[in-house]
Design a protein around this motif. Sequence first.
Motif, PDB file in Angstrom:
ATOM      1  N   ALA A   1       3.514 -36.630  32.882  1.00  0.00           N
ATOM      2  CA  ALA A   1       3.480 -35.104  32.250  1.00  0.00           C
ATOM      3  C   ALA A   1       5.112 -34.740  32.111  1.00  0.00           C
ATOM      4  O   ALA A   1       5.983 -35.523  32.537  1.00  0.00           O
ATOM      5  CB  ALA A   1       2.939 -34.288  33.463  1.00  0.00           C
ATOM      6  N   ARG A   2       5.483 -33.388  32.293  1.00  0.00           N
ATOM      7  CA  ARG A   2       6.819 -33.033  32.052  1.00  0.00           C
ATOM      8  C   ARG A   2       7.355 -33.545  33.402  1.00  0.00           C
ATOM      9  O   ARG A   2       6.754 -33.101  34.436  1.00  0.00           O
ATOM     10  CB  ARG A   2       6.882 -31.664  31.592  1.00  0.00           C
TER      11      ARG A   2
ATOM     12  N   GLY B   1       6.245 -38.599  27.163  1.00  0.00           N
ATOM     13  CA  GLY B   1       5.103 -37.649  27.650  1.00  0.00           C
ATOM     14  C   GLY B   1       3.510 -38.388  27.171  1.00  0.00           C
ATOM     15  O   GLY B   1       3.520 -39.669  26.536  1.00  0.00           O
ATOM     16  N   ASP B   2       2.505 -37.954  28.095  1.00  0.00           N
ATOM     17  CA  ASP B   2       1.270 -38.884  27.663  1.00  0.00           C
ATOM     18  C   ASP B   2       1.416 -40.558  27.686  1.00  0.00           C
ATOM     19  O   ASP B   2       0.933 -40.922  27.166  1.00  0.00           O
ATOM     20  CB  ASP B   2       0.736 -38.555  26.233  1.00  0.00           C
TER      21      ASP B   2
END
Length: 169
Positions: free
Chosen positions: A5-6, A102-103
Amino acid sequence: MTVIARGPAEPGTPIHVVLVKAGRTKLRYPASVVSDDGTRLSVRAPWAAADVRDFGFVRFEPGDVFTEHYWRDRWYAVKEVRDADSALKGWYCDITRPAVVGDGELIAEDLDLDLWVSADGASVLRLDEDEFAESGLAERDPEAAARALGALDELELLAKTGQFTALID
């Protein structure tokens, strides 16, 4: 696969490195997070191809291990290359847009310019300037082209003045 995630990723987290060129995925391979301070994300991965790639000044081959450093705020990635016995071959630097994470993916857009720095620092080679010129980036996005050339100049200067390894220490 764990989703990143962030914010910084934990060491050991699996991630896929996605290298994009001209809007298309050029290469996608699994890696493992070594460190992430929120700005620089470092990953480790084996040579992603099944065959040897001989550039003349270095050979990438099965068994080689890449420790790759990507920045979320810089226009390059620095890849430390070691052989199967951990001997340093050198550093291959890709000029890219800042990395996006991300992801479970780290995405870096290749801008066609590269720099090779030999293990002893004696050889510093600017690569693929012809590909960069042919890419049309200077016409499509002059600001990005200027940032790319500036990043190449910065890395070359650091390599030639003995300050290169400070980037990744």
